[in-house]
Design a protein around this motif. Structure first.
Motif, PDB file in Angstrom:
ATOM      1  N   VAL A   6       0.820  -1.160  -0.029  1.00  0.00           N
ATOM      2  CA  VAL A   6      -0.287  -0.160  -0.009  1.00  0.00           C
ATOM      3  C   VAL A   6       0.936   1.273   0.018  1.00  0.00           C
ATOM      4  O   VAL A   6       1.800   1.446   0.766  1.00  0.00           O
ATOM      5  CB  VAL A   6      -0.974  -0.050   1.211  1.00  0.00           C
ATOM      6  CG1 VAL A   6      -1.804   1.300   1.297  1.00  0.00           C
ATOM      7  CG2 VAL A   6      -1.797  -1.218   1.145  1.00  0.00           C
ATOM      8  N   LYS A   8       2.872   4.184   0.744  1.00  0.00           N
ATOM      9  CA  LYS A   8       3.217   4.882   2.090  1.00  0.00           C
ATOM     10  C   LYS A   8       2.422   6.154   2.453  1.00  0.00           C
ATOM     11  O   LYS A   8       2.168   6.595   3.621  1.00  0.00           O
ATOM     12  CB  LYS A   8       4.697   5.021   2.164  1.00  0.00           C
ATOM     13  CG  LYS A   8       5.407   5.673   3.627  1.00  0.00           C
ATOM     14  CD  LYS A   8       6.749   5.532   3.549  1.00  0.00           C
ATOM     15  CE  LYS A   8       7.445   6.165   4.739  1.00  0.00           C
ATOM     16  NZ  LYS A   8       6.688   7.197   5.593  1.00  0.00           N
ATOM     17  N   LEU A  11      -0.670   5.145   4.143  1.00  0.00           N
ATOM     18  CA  LEU A  11      -0.311   4.529   5.522  1.00  0.00           C
ATOM     19  C   LEU A  11      -0.168   5.479   6.502  1.00  0.00           C
ATOM     20  O   LEU A  11      -0.437   5.232   7.749  1.00  0.00           O
ATOM     21  CB  LEU A  11       0.423   3.492   5.219  1.00  0.00           C
ATOM     22  CG  LEU A  11      -0.268   2.083   4.463  1.00  0.00           C
ATOM     23  CD1 LEU A  11       0.937   0.907   4.358  1.00  0.00           C
ATOM     24  CD2 LEU A  11      -1.397   1.593   5.227  1.00  0.00           C
ATOM     25  N   ASP A  12       0.648   6.605   6.011  1.00  0.00           N
ATOM     26  CA  ASP A  12       1.230   7.425   6.937  1.00  0.00           C
ATOM     27  C   ASP A  12       0.282   8.185   7.865  1.00  0.00           C
ATOM     28  O   ASP A  12       0.435   8.848   8.946  1.00  0.00           O
ATOM     29  CB  ASP A  12       2.172   8.595   6.401  1.00  0.00           C
ATOM     30  CG  ASP A  12       3.216   7.894   6.149  1.00  0.00           C
ATOM     31  OD1 ASP A  12       3.870   6.913   6.738  1.00  0.00           O
ATOM     32  OD2 ASP A  12       4.190   8.738   5.215  1.00  0.00           O
ATOM     33  N   TYR A  27      -1.946  -1.979  10.816  1.00  0.00           N
ATOM     34  CA  TYR A  27      -2.639  -0.666  10.700  1.00  0.00           C
ATOM     35  C   TYR A  27      -4.032  -0.885  10.994  1.00  0.00           C
ATOM     36  O   TYR A  27      -4.727  -1.861  10.529  1.00  0.00           O
ATOM     37  CB  TYR A  27      -2.448  -0.047   9.331  1.00  0.00           C
ATOM     38  CG  TYR A  27      -0.986   0.381   9.085  1.00  0.00           C
ATOM     39  CD1 TYR A  27      -0.873   1.720   9.476  1.00  0.00           C
ATOM     40  CD2 TYR A  27      -0.200  -0.534   8.480  1.00  0.00           C
ATOM     41  CE1 TYR A  27       0.593   2.031   8.896  1.00  0.00           C
ATOM     42  CE2 TYR A  27       1.254   0.068   8.014  1.00  0.00           C
ATOM     43  CZ  TYR A  27       1.600   1.506   8.323  1.00  0.00           C
ATOM     44  OH  TYR A  27       2.750   1.696   8.159  1.00  0.00           O
ATOM     45  N   ILE A  29      -7.375   0.807  10.034  1.00  0.00           N
ATOM     46  CA  ILE A  29      -7.957   1.601   9.154  1.00  0.00           C
ATOM     47  C   ILE A  29      -9.378   1.385   9.206  1.00  0.00           C
ATOM     48  O   ILE A  29     -10.252   0.456   9.115  1.00  0.00           O
ATOM     49  CB  ILE A  29      -7.436   1.255   7.711  1.00  0.00           C
ATOM     50  CG1 ILE A  29      -5.786   1.282   7.405  1.00  0.00           C
ATOM     51  CG2 ILE A  29      -8.052   1.990   6.817  1.00  0.00           C
ATOM     52  CD1 ILE A  29      -5.260   0.871   6.368  1.00  0.00           C
ATOM     53  N   LEU A  37      -8.364   2.973   0.698  1.00  0.00           N
ATOM     54  CA  LEU A  37      -7.339   1.916   0.899  1.00  0.00           C
ATOM     55  C   LEU A  37      -7.087   0.973  -0.580  1.00  0.00           C
ATOM     56  O   LEU A  37      -5.753   0.987  -1.000  1.00  0.00           O
ATOM     57  CB  LEU A  37      -7.549   1.009   1.906  1.00  0.00           C
ATOM     58  CG  LEU A  37      -6.702  -0.103   2.098  1.00  0.00           C
ATOM     59  CD1 LEU A  37      -5.196  -0.033   2.279  1.00  0.00           C
ATOM     60  CD2 LEU A  37      -7.385  -1.318   3.142  1.00  0.00           C
TER      61      LEU A  37
END
Length: 52
Positions: A6, A8, A11-12, A27, A29, A37
């Motif tokens: 995924v 970055k 995801l950050d 993570y 989410i 996503l």
């Protein structure tokens, strides 16, 4: 079980949480972000294991 990468930058925005054992990190989410996503998956989704 699947494996995929995924972006970055997506995801950050989310924190990593310990789930179960010390080495199990994931993570969290929210469901409302799952569409985004999916748009941030990079490359192929691989099936790495099957359980019957």
């Amino acid at each position: 079980m699947t494996r995929f990468e995924v972006a970055k930058t997506f995801l950050d925005r989310f924190e990593v949480h310990q789930a179960g054992g010390r080495t199990i990190l994931e993570y969290w989410i929210p469901a409302e972000d799952l569409g985004e996503l999916n748009q941030n998956i990079v490359g192929r989704i691989e099936v790495v294991a099957e359980y019957h």
